[in-house]
Design an enzyme around this catalytic site. Sequence first.
Site, PDB file in Angstrom:
ATOM      1  N   LEU A  75     -15.671  23.515  -0.112  1.00  0.00           N
ATOM      2  CA  LEU A  75     -15.598  23.612  -1.560  1.00  0.00           C
ATOM      3  C   LEU A  75     -16.097  25.233  -2.224  1.00  0.00           C
ATOM      4  O   LEU A  75     -16.311  25.320  -3.106  1.00  0.00           O
ATOM      5  CB  LEU A  75     -16.962  22.855  -2.072  1.00  0.00           C
ATOM      6  N   CYS A  76     -15.595  26.117  -1.119  1.00  0.00           N
ATOM      7  CA  CYS A  76     -15.679  27.463  -1.704  1.00  0.00           C
ATOM      8  C   CYS A  76     -14.511  27.900  -2.451  1.00  0.00           C
ATOM      9  O   CYS A  76     -13.516  27.341  -2.220  1.00  0.00           O
ATOM     10  CB  CYS A  76     -15.543  28.454  -0.194  1.00  0.00           C
ATOM     11  N   HIS A  77     -14.862  28.626  -3.682  1.00  0.00           N
ATOM     12  CA  HIS A  77     -13.731  29.241  -4.155  1.00  0.00           C
ATOM     13  C   HIS A  77     -12.755  30.405  -3.404  1.00  0.00           C
ATOM     14  O   HIS A  77     -13.473  31.027  -2.737  1.00  0.00           O
ATOM     15  CB  HIS A  77     -14.103  30.068  -5.437  1.00  0.00           C
ATOM     16  N   MET A 113     -20.810  33.064   1.261  1.00  0.00           N
ATOM     17  CA  MET A 113     -20.244  32.165   2.405  1.00  0.00           C
ATOM     18  C   MET A 113     -19.553  33.049   3.221  1.00  0.00           C
ATOM     19  O   MET A 113     -19.278  32.933   4.418  1.00  0.00           O
ATOM     20  CB  MET A 113     -19.573  30.900   1.790  1.00  0.00           C
ATOM     21  N   GLU A 114     -18.695  34.090   2.443  1.00  0.00           N
ATOM     22  CA  GLU A 114     -17.888  35.142   3.219  1.00  0.00           C
ATOM     23  C   GLU A 114     -18.814  35.936   4.432  1.00  0.00           C
ATOM     24  O   GLU A 114     -18.376  36.118   5.406  1.00  0.00           O
ATOM     25  CB  GLU A 114     -17.221  35.808   1.994  1.00  0.00           C
ATOM     26  N   ASP A 128     -16.684  34.243  23.373  1.00  0.00           N
ATOM     27  CA  ASP A 128     -15.487  33.937  23.817  1.00  0.00           C
ATOM     28  C   ASP A 128     -14.960  34.869  24.723  1.00  0.00           C
ATOM     29  O   ASP A 128     -14.596  34.713  26.074  1.00  0.00           O
ATOM     30  CB  ASP A 128     -14.293  33.813  22.854  1.00  0.00           C
TER      31      ASP A 128
END
Lengths: 158, 158, 158, 158, 158, 158
Positions: A75-77, A113-114, A128
Site C-alpha cells: 500500500l506504499c505510494h 518505509m523507504e 547473504d
Amino acid sequence: MSKLTHFDASGQAHMVDVGDKAETKRIAVAGGSIRMQPETLATIESGDTKKGDVLGIARIAAIQGSKRTSELIPLCHPIPLTKVGVVFTIDHALNSIHCLVTTETVGRTGVEMEALAATSIALLTIYDMCKAMDRGMIISDIRLLEKQGGKSGNWQAS
Amino acid sequence: MSKLTHFDASGQAHMVDVGDKAETKRIAVAGGSIRMQPETLATIESGDTKKGDVLGIARIAAIQGSKRTSELIPLCHPIPLTKVGVVFTIDHALNSIHCLVTTETVGRTGVEMEALAATSIALLTIYDMCKAMDRGMIISDIRLLEKQGGKSGNWQAS
Amino acid sequence: MSKLTHFDASGQAHMVDVGDKAETKRIAVAGGSIRMQPETLATIESGDTKKGDVLGIARIAAIQGSKRTSELIPLCHPIPLTKVGVVFTIDHALNSIHCLVTTETVGRTGVEMEALAATSIALLTIYDMCKAMDRGMIISDIRLLEKQGGKSGNWQAS
Amino acid sequence: MSKLTHFDASGQAHMVDVGDKAETKRIAVAGGSIRMQPETLATIESGDTKKGDVLGIARIAAIQGSKRTSELIPLCHPIPLTKVGVVFTIDHALNSIHCLVTTETVGRTGVEMEALAATSIALLTIYDMCKAMDRGMIISDIRLLEKQGGKSGNWQAS
Amino acid sequence: MSKLTHFDASGQAHMVDVGDKAETKRIAVAGGSIRMQPETLATIESGDTKKGDVLGIARIAAIQGSKRTSELIPLCHPIPLTKVGVVFTIDHALNSIHCLVTTETVGRTGVEMEALAATSIALLTIYDMCKAMDRGMIISDIRLLEKQGGKSGNWQAS
Amino acid sequence: MSKLTHFDASGQAHMVDVGDKAETKRIAVAGGSIRMQPETLATIESGDTKKGDVLGIARIAAIQGSKRTSELIPLCHPIPLTKVGVVFTIDHALNSIHCLVTTETVGRTGVEMEALAATSIALLTIYDMCKAMDRGMIISDIRLLEKQGGKSGNWQAS
C-alpha cells in the site's frame, strides 16, 4: 473508525489518497543491526576492494532497494526519492554491524518505509555474503529513528 | 583464501558458479518478529476481511517479495520457488507478532535468502499498515531457523 | 575532495541529494551504433510488419528500458520521464544502424542516463533479433550528444 | 524464409520455442570498453573503499542487470543464470576501461544476451558515476567474444 | 495526420511529450467483470480471513499492479499515483463479480491505463485463485467508465 | 476442505507446493477481444511500420508481460517460459480485434495465467494506443481456451 489508515470505512485496503497533501520536504532515518560471530565480523572488517567489500555491496543493495519500496510494500505510494544515504558502524562489543539509512523526498507522503526497506535489504545482503561462514547471524532492531516533514510533523524514537 | 564465497580469489564480487551442483530439493525456514504497543496488537487481532486484514496483506507481500529476492540481494541466483508458506503467531506476553516463512525449490542452490527476504517484507508490511498509530514498532530476530538439502546438508539454528 | 559526486566525503556511495534543486525542464540526447554484415543490414531494411520489424521492436524496447533506468544504474534517481523519442538511421557505407534517443523530464536532475540506457537497450535488441545470422555485430559509440537544463546548463559533445 | 528466428513465417515476432531443446551447459563471454579523459581514469584508479569504488559498484550493477535481461530485451527467454563474472582491465594507452563478462546457465537456450546486457550496464554505470567530471566518455566495442554449448555449438569472435 | 498520438508524423512510436502540460488532478474510474459457476461464486462469498479471502488478495494485486502500469504498457508515462481504490460487487443474477477501480494522481497525464490495468489484474487474480475448481470463468467488460482532469476534460462512458 | 488450492487448511494463502510434480511440457491457449468504433479499427488496420503499427507493439507488450506474470498475480509460481506466440485476428462484423496467446513451458505447473495475462496486456496496449480517438473501447471474453500437460491433463473450453 479504524485507526489503520490503509483501510477504508468498510475495512477494505486502499492506497490512501494523498492528492490534496502539499509537496513538502520529507526526511526519514531508520536503523537496524546484524549480530554475528567475532570471526565473521573480523572478516568483513578486513575487506576492501582487494579482499571483498561486503559493506560496499550492502550499501548499493540498500540504495537500489529503497527505489523498489513501493513494489514490495503493497500500500506504499510510489515516491521519487531525492536522496538516500547509508552508514555502517561496527560495534565490537556486540559483534554487530549497525546500519543507518536516511531517505529524503519532496513529495506528498513520507519516506519512512523507504528508509526501513533499505535498512532491511542492507542487512539481508550482509547476511547473504557471509552466510557460508556464519549461518546463525541475527538481524534485529530495525526501526524508524526519526521523521521530518508532512502533516504529522516531526517524530523521534524515544 | 577468503571464506566469503561471493568473492573470487582477487576479492571481486561474482555470482558463484552453481552450474555443476545437482538439482535437489532445498528447504529453508526463517523467522522474525515485530514488537508493538498492546493497543496496536489488539487492533491487528480484531481485524478481518470486514475491519482490515493486516496479516492477510502482509502474507501476500511476503509471498510476492520472496519471488523478487534475486532482484534485491545482488549476488543471489534467480531461483524458481516451488513453495512459499507464511505463518503468523501472536505473542501477547511480548506484544509481538512472529512471522515464520518456509520456502522450497528443486534447484542448484538454497532458498535461505528467499525465506529471510519474505520474512523481512512481511514484517515491514505490518509496520507500514500500522505506522499511523504506532511509529515505534521494532522488527527483530530475523534469522534462518533451518535449511535442508544441498551439498552443505541440513542445518538448524541452535 | 573527490570529483565524483556519487561518493560522499568519506568515499561511500550515496544517492546525491537533489531535493534543493529546482524542478526545471531537462533534455538529453544520446546516440550509438551497431555495425553488422551487409546481408544482415539488408535483411533488417527489408523488414516491415509483414516480414519482421526489427527496428520497430528495438524502438519499443528502448522506450520501455528508459523507464527502468533507475533500477539498472545503482545511483540514479527515479525520474518521471515526460518524453522519449527514438530515431534509427541506416548508414550503408559503414553497414551500421545508428540510434538517437531524446529524453525529457521536468525534474530536479538530468535524464542523460535514461537516454544512454535506452540507446544501449535499442542496440542490444537489434543484436538479439539478428544474432542467429550474424553473431559478430559490434555496438559502438554510445555517448551523450547533448544535454539541456539544470544547474550545469547546456552541453554538447564536441 | 526469414533468417531472423525471432519472427514466425508471417513476419510476426514471437518468443521462439525452445521447449524441445536439451538442457545443456551454456557459456557466453562478452566485452566492451569505455574511453575517457586521462584525469577521469586516474580518479577511478585511485578509488577504493575509502575514496569511492567506481568499478566495484559497476560490477554489482552488471551482475544485477544480467538477471533482468529478459525484462529488457523483448524476445529473450527468462533464464536462471548459474554464474556471472565481471572483470575490468585498465588500458592506459587508450585511456579506456575494458569490461569482460562471463555468464553461464544449464538451460535450453544461450546466455549471450545476458553477457552483453551486463557489459552494457557495467559501462553505463561507470559513465554515470564519472559524468560530473567527464561528460564526453564513449562506450564502444560491445560484442560477443565467445559462446559455448547448444545446438549451434561453440563460436569465437574473429 | 495520424489520430494515434502514440506515433509521430513518420509513424514511429514514441512516448508523447507531456512536459508542457500542467500538473493537475487527474481521476480515472474503470470497471470489469468475471463470470463463473454459481458454486465458484458461493465459495468466494463464503471466504474470509479464516476460509480464504479471494477478494482481499485480488484487491492487493490490483493496487500493486496499478503501480507497475508503465512497465506493462509500452508507451505509458510513469505516473506517481496518489490514490487507488478497488471495490468488488457481487451480481448473483449473472454469477459475476464486478470490479471497480478508481485511480488518481496530480500530474501531467491521465491515469486511465492505471485504472484499467488494475481492473484486469484484479480479475486475473480471481481467475487464478479459483481456476482449480472452474477453468471456464470469463473476464469481460473491462472499460473506462469515467475520467476527470487534463486538457481533454471530463468524460463518462455512455 | 476448501476447493481453492491457493489456501491451506486454515484458510491462509500460500504458494502451493509443486516441488513433487514432474517437469513436463505444459501448453496453454487463451483468448480475448477488444471492441471499438469502425473508424478506430480502420485506423489500426491501415497501420504498418510507416504509419504506426499498433498490433506489432501490442504483440511485444504481450510477450514481455507474459514474463512478468508471477510478479503480477500474487500466488503464481515463477515459470521459465519456453515459447510465447501472439496472433491477432480482425472481426469486421463485430468491429473487434481478437487476441490469441499460446504459452509453453517444461515445468512443474501450468502456464494458463501467463497466457491470460499476456492476452490482457495485449488488449490493454491496443486500448492505450487508440484511446485518444476512442475512449469507449471495451475488452471482453478473456478466457482460457485450452490447456495441455500436467496432472489434471488436457482441457478445452466448451
